[in-house]
Scaffold this motif. Structure first.
Motif, PDB file in Angstrom:
ATOM      1  N   GLY A 100       0.797  -1.228   0.000  1.00  0.00           N
ATOM      2  CA  GLY A 100       0.000   0.000   0.000  1.00  0.00           C
ATOM      3  C   GLY A 100       0.822   1.266   0.000  1.00  0.00           C
ATOM      4  O   GLY A 100       0.564   2.190  -0.773  1.00  0.00           O
ATOM      5  N   TYR A 101       1.833   1.325   0.851  1.00  0.00           N
ATOM      6  CA  TYR A 101       2.650   2.532   0.962  1.00  0.00           C
ATOM      7  C   TYR A 101       3.974   2.401   0.230  1.00  0.00           C
ATOM      8  O   TYR A 101       4.317   3.227  -0.624  1.00  0.00           O
ATOM      9  CB  TYR A 101       2.925   2.847   2.442  1.00  0.00           C
ATOM     10  CG  TYR A 101       3.813   4.056   2.643  1.00  0.00           C
ATOM     11  CD1 TYR A 101       3.274   5.333   2.634  1.00  0.00           C
ATOM     12  CD2 TYR A 101       5.195   3.913   2.818  1.00  0.00           C
ATOM     13  CE1 TYR A 101       4.096   6.457   2.808  1.00  0.00           C
ATOM     14  CE2 TYR A 101       6.009   5.018   2.998  1.00  0.00           C
ATOM     15  CZ  TYR A 101       5.457   6.285   2.987  1.00  0.00           C
ATOM     16  OH  TYR A 101       6.266   7.380   3.146  1.00  0.00           O
ATOM     17  N   THR A 137      -1.749   4.143  -0.250  1.00  0.00           N
ATOM     18  CA  THR A 137      -2.136   4.686   1.045  1.00  0.00           C
ATOM     19  C   THR A 137      -1.016   5.578   1.571  1.00  0.00           C
ATOM     20  O   THR A 137       0.160   5.376   1.244  1.00  0.00           O
ATOM     21  CB  THR A 137      -2.438   3.562   2.058  1.00  0.00           C
ATOM     22  OG1 THR A 137      -2.714   4.149   3.340  1.00  0.00           O
ATOM     23  CG2 THR A 137      -1.254   2.621   2.204  1.00  0.00           C
ATOM     24  N   GLN A 138      -1.384   6.538   2.399  1.00  0.00           N
ATOM     25  CA  GLN A 138      -0.395   7.427   3.004  1.00  0.00           C
ATOM     26  C   GLN A 138       0.217   6.827   4.262  1.00  0.00           C
ATOM     27  O   GLN A 138       1.234   7.321   4.755  1.00  0.00           O
ATOM     28  CB  GLN A 138      -1.068   8.758   3.366  1.00  0.00           C
ATOM     29  CG  GLN A 138      -1.674   9.491   2.179  1.00  0.00           C
ATOM     30  CD  GLN A 138      -2.419  10.734   2.611  1.00  0.00           C
ATOM     31  OE1 GLN A 138      -1.847  11.588   3.289  1.00  0.00           O
ATOM     32  NE2 GLN A 138      -3.680  10.840   2.255  1.00  0.00           N
ATOM     33  N   ASN A 188      -8.707  -2.519  -0.766  1.00  0.00           N
ATOM     34  CA  ASN A 188      -9.047  -1.131  -1.080  1.00  0.00           C
ATOM     35  C   ASN A 188      -9.766  -0.431   0.063  1.00  0.00           C
ATOM     36  O   ASN A 188      -9.495   0.743   0.353  1.00  0.00           O
ATOM     37  CB  ASN A 188      -9.896  -1.069  -2.351  1.00  0.00           C
ATOM     38  CG  ASN A 188      -9.067  -1.275  -3.606  1.00  0.00           C
ATOM     39  OD1 ASN A 188      -7.906  -1.674  -3.538  1.00  0.00           O
ATOM     40  ND2 ASN A 188      -9.650  -1.022  -4.761  1.00  0.00           N
ATOM     41  N   PHE A 216      -7.160   0.480   2.615  1.00  0.00           N
ATOM     42  CA  PHE A 216      -6.343   1.616   2.174  1.00  0.00           C
ATOM     43  C   PHE A 216      -7.106   2.923   2.297  1.00  0.00           C
ATOM     44  O   PHE A 216      -6.548   3.955   2.704  1.00  0.00           O
ATOM     45  CB  PHE A 216      -5.915   1.414   0.716  1.00  0.00           C
ATOM     46  CG  PHE A 216      -4.891   0.318   0.516  1.00  0.00           C
ATOM     47  CD1 PHE A 216      -4.044  -0.057   1.538  1.00  0.00           C
ATOM     48  CD2 PHE A 216      -4.776  -0.321  -0.714  1.00  0.00           C
ATOM     49  CE1 PHE A 216      -3.096  -1.048   1.354  1.00  0.00           C
ATOM     50  CE2 PHE A 216      -3.836  -1.312  -0.907  1.00  0.00           C
ATOM     51  CZ  PHE A 216      -2.995  -1.680   0.124  1.00  0.00           C
ATOM     52  N   PHE A 224      -7.199   3.903   5.907  1.00  0.00           N
ATOM     53  CA  PHE A 224      -5.875   4.405   6.279  1.00  0.00           C
ATOM     54  C   PHE A 224      -5.712   5.861   5.847  1.00  0.00           C
ATOM     55  O   PHE A 224      -5.223   6.700   6.611  1.00  0.00           O
ATOM     56  CB  PHE A 224      -4.781   3.563   5.620  1.00  0.00           C
ATOM     57  CG  PHE A 224      -4.520   2.244   6.284  1.00  0.00           C
ATOM     58  CD1 PHE A 224      -4.862   2.012   7.609  1.00  0.00           C
ATOM     59  CD2 PHE A 224      -3.910   1.216   5.575  1.00  0.00           C
ATOM     60  CE1 PHE A 224      -4.612   0.791   8.219  1.00  0.00           C
ATOM     61  CE2 PHE A 224      -3.649  -0.010   6.169  1.00  0.00           C
ATOM     62  CZ  PHE A 224      -3.995  -0.220   7.494  1.00  0.00           C
ATOM     63  N   ASN A 225      -6.093   6.153   4.625  1.00  0.00           N
ATOM     64  CA  ASN A 225      -5.919   7.505   4.087  1.00  0.00           C
ATOM     65  C   ASN A 225      -6.741   8.531   4.857  1.00  0.00           C
ATOM     66  O   ASN A 225      -6.323   9.684   5.017  1.00  0.00           O
ATOM     67  CB  ASN A 225      -6.299   7.536   2.606  1.00  0.00           C
ATOM     68  CG  ASN A 225      -5.275   6.834   1.737  1.00  0.00           C
ATOM     69  OD1 ASN A 225      -4.121   6.650   2.151  1.00  0.00           O
ATOM     70  ND2 ASN A 225      -5.671   6.428   0.554  1.00  0.00           N
ATOM     71  N   TYR A 268      -5.047   8.684   8.569  1.00  0.00           N
ATOM     72  CA  TYR A 268      -3.626   8.997   8.661  1.00  0.00           C
ATOM     73  C   TYR A 268      -3.413  10.416   9.203  1.00  0.00           C
ATOM     74  O   TYR A 268      -4.022  11.380   8.731  1.00  0.00           O
ATOM     75  CB  TYR A 268      -2.954   8.869   7.294  1.00  0.00           C
ATOM     76  CG  TYR A 268      -1.490   9.226   7.311  1.00  0.00           C
ATOM     77  CD1 TYR A 268      -0.564   8.380   7.905  1.00  0.00           C
ATOM     78  CD2 TYR A 268      -1.036  10.422   6.747  1.00  0.00           C
ATOM     79  CE1 TYR A 268       0.781   8.706   7.938  1.00  0.00           C
ATOM     80  CE2 TYR A 268       0.306  10.750   6.765  1.00  0.00           C
ATOM     81  CZ  TYR A 268       1.209   9.890   7.361  1.00  0.00           C
ATOM     82  OH  TYR A 268       2.547  10.217   7.396  1.00  0.00           O
TER      83      TYR A 268
END
Length: 366
Positions: free
Chosen positions: A42-43, A49-50, A303, A306, A309-310, A313
Motif C-alpha cells: 500500500g505505501y 495509502t499514506q 481497497n 487503504f 488508512f488515508n 492517517y
C-alpha cells in the motif's frame, strides 16, 4: 528401502473427516496477504495509502506468497469436493461458496470507493455491476478491488476440474495431475503461450500438489504420489523465485531467493503433515471460524483498508490505526459470514437445487 518410512505415516491414517488444520492454514494465508498489502504494498510499493508501516515491510513483502498457499489448499479442497461428485453438485457447491460473500464484499467496496475513495479508487456503476458477475476479467473490465485477480485463477481451475467430472475421470486424477505437470513444463520449455493460459501453468504446480496431497490424505502415500509432490515442489520453487524477482523489480525491492524457497518449502511440509494426519494437537482443535473469516477478509481488506488508512492517517497513532483496521476487518468479515454469507448460501442452495430438479423434469417428463 528408501520409502519404508512412508508405511509409518500410512499407519497413522484415521477416519477423521473434518480437516481442522486446513482452516488454520487458510487463515494464515489470508493474514499473510493482508499484512503484505497493509505493511508493504500500500505505501512502500504502490502509493495506494499514506500510512507508512515500514517497520514490518522487510517481512511483510513476502506475504504475497500466501496466495500460493491458497492455491495449494484449493487443489486439496476442490479435489475433495469433486471426488465422487456430479457436475451439478460441483457447480452448486462452487456457486454457493463463491457468490454470497463476494456480492456483499464487492458491494461494500464499491460504496466505500464511490463515497470515500476519491480519484485513486474511482469506480463506476457499470464496472460494479459487471464485477458482480465475477466475470469482469472476461469482459475486459477492471476489478473493483485488485485482490480479485486470484479469483479468476480459481475459476479457471474449477473449470478444469469440472471437465474432469464431466468426463467421469476423477478416479484417474493421479494420472491427470501427472499429465498436467508435464504440460506445465512443456508449455514453458516450448513457449506455448496458449497452453500456458489454458492450464494456468504459472500456478499449476500448487494446484497439482494440493490435489495429490488430498489423494495422500484419502488413500495414503505411494511412491508415485511422493514423486509427483516432489516434482511439483521442484518446479514451483524456481518459478516462485522468478516471480518474486519480477515483483521486486516493480516494487524496487529485493527478494531473497533463500527466504522465498524456505517459505514454499514450509507450505509443502505443512500440507504433507496435514495429508498424513501428523499435525499433533492442531488437528484436534476446531479452527472453523478462522477458516470462515478467510474468504470475506481476503475480498474486503485491500481497497477498503487503504481508504480507511488515508482518512485516518495523521489523526491517530499509526500503530493504533494499523492494528485497529486489521481487527475491524476481522470483525466485519465475521459479521459478513455469520449474518449474510450463511443465510444467503442456504437460500441459494435450495434455489439452485429446485431449478436443477425442475429442468430435469422438463427434459425428462414421466
Amino acid at each position: 528401502m528408501p520409502f519404508i518410512i512412508l508405511s509409518i505415516f500410512n499407519k497413522n491414517m484415521s477416519t477423521q473427516s473434518r480437516i481442522n488444520e486446513i482452516d488454520l492454514l487458510r487463515f494464515c494465508a489470508a493474514i499473510m496477504v493482508v499484512i503484505f498489502h497493509f505493511a508493504f504494498r500500500g505505501y512502500a510499493a504502490d502509493n495506494m495509502t499514506q500510512l507508512d508501516y515500514s517497520i514490518l515491510a522487510p517481512a511483510a513483502k513476502y506475504g504475497f506468497l500466501g496466495v500460493q498457499l491458497f492455491f495449494m489448499i484449493s487443489g486439496f479442497v476442490i479435489m475433495m469436493t469433486a471426488d465422487g461428485s456430479s457436475a451439478k453438485k460441483f457447480i452448486i457447491s462452487r456457486a454457493i461458496r463463491l457468490y454470497p460473500a463476494f456480492w456483499i464484499c464487492c458491494s461494500i467496496t464499491f460504496l466505500v470507493s464511490l463515497f470515500l475513495g476519491g480519484d485513486i479508487y474511482h469506480v463506476t456503476i457499470e464496472q460494479y455491476l459487471i464485477n458482480m458477475t465475477m466475470l469482469s476479467q472476461y469482459f475486459g473490465i477492471a476489478s473493483v478491488d485488485g485482490s480479485y485477480w486470484s479469483l479468476f485463477i480459481e475459476i479457471q481451475f474449477y473449470a478444469l476440474m469440472l471437465i474432469v467430472i464431466l468426463l467421469r475421470k476423477t478416479n484417474k486424477i493421479e494420472n491427470i495431475a501427472l499429465g498436467w505437470l508435464i504440460i506445465t513444463i512443456a508449455a514453458k520449455a516450448l513457449s506455448l503461450f496458449s497452453l500456458r493460459e489454458i492450464f494456468i501453468t504459472e500456478h499449476s504446480a500448487f494446484f497439482i500438489s494440493g490435489i495429490v496431497f488430498y489423494l495422500v490424505w484419502k488413500g495414503g502415500i505411494t511412491k508415485k504420489r511422493m514423486l509427483l509432490i516432489l516434482a511439483s515442489m521442484c518446479w514451483a520453487i524456481p518459478r516462485t523465485i522468478k516471480s518474486a524477482h519480477g515483483l521486486g523489480l516493480s516494487y524496487h525491492t529485493a527478494y531473497d531467493p533463500i527466504v522465498v524457497s524456505m517459505i514454499i518449502l514450509l507450505f509443502f511440509i505443512a500440507m504433507f503433515l496435514v495429508s498424513t494426519r501428523n499435525t499433533g494437537v492442531f488437528k484436534n482443535i476446531s479452527w472453523t471460524m478462522l477458516g470462515a473469516l478467510t474468504y470475506p477478509l481476503y475480498l474486503l481488506h485491500q481497497n477498503v483498508g487503504f481508504i480507511i488508512f488515508n482518512h485516518l492517517y495523521g489523526k491517530a497513532n499509526v500503530h493504533l490505526v494499523f492494528w485497529s483496521v486489521i481487527i475491524a476487518m476481522l470483525v466485519i468479515s465475521y459479521c459478513i459470514h455469520r449474518f449474510v454469507e450463511i443465510p444467503l448460501a442456504k437460500w441459494m442452495k435450495c434455489k439452485l437445487r429446485r431449478d436443477f430438479v425442475s429442468s430435469e423434469i422438463q427434459r425428462n417428463p414421466s
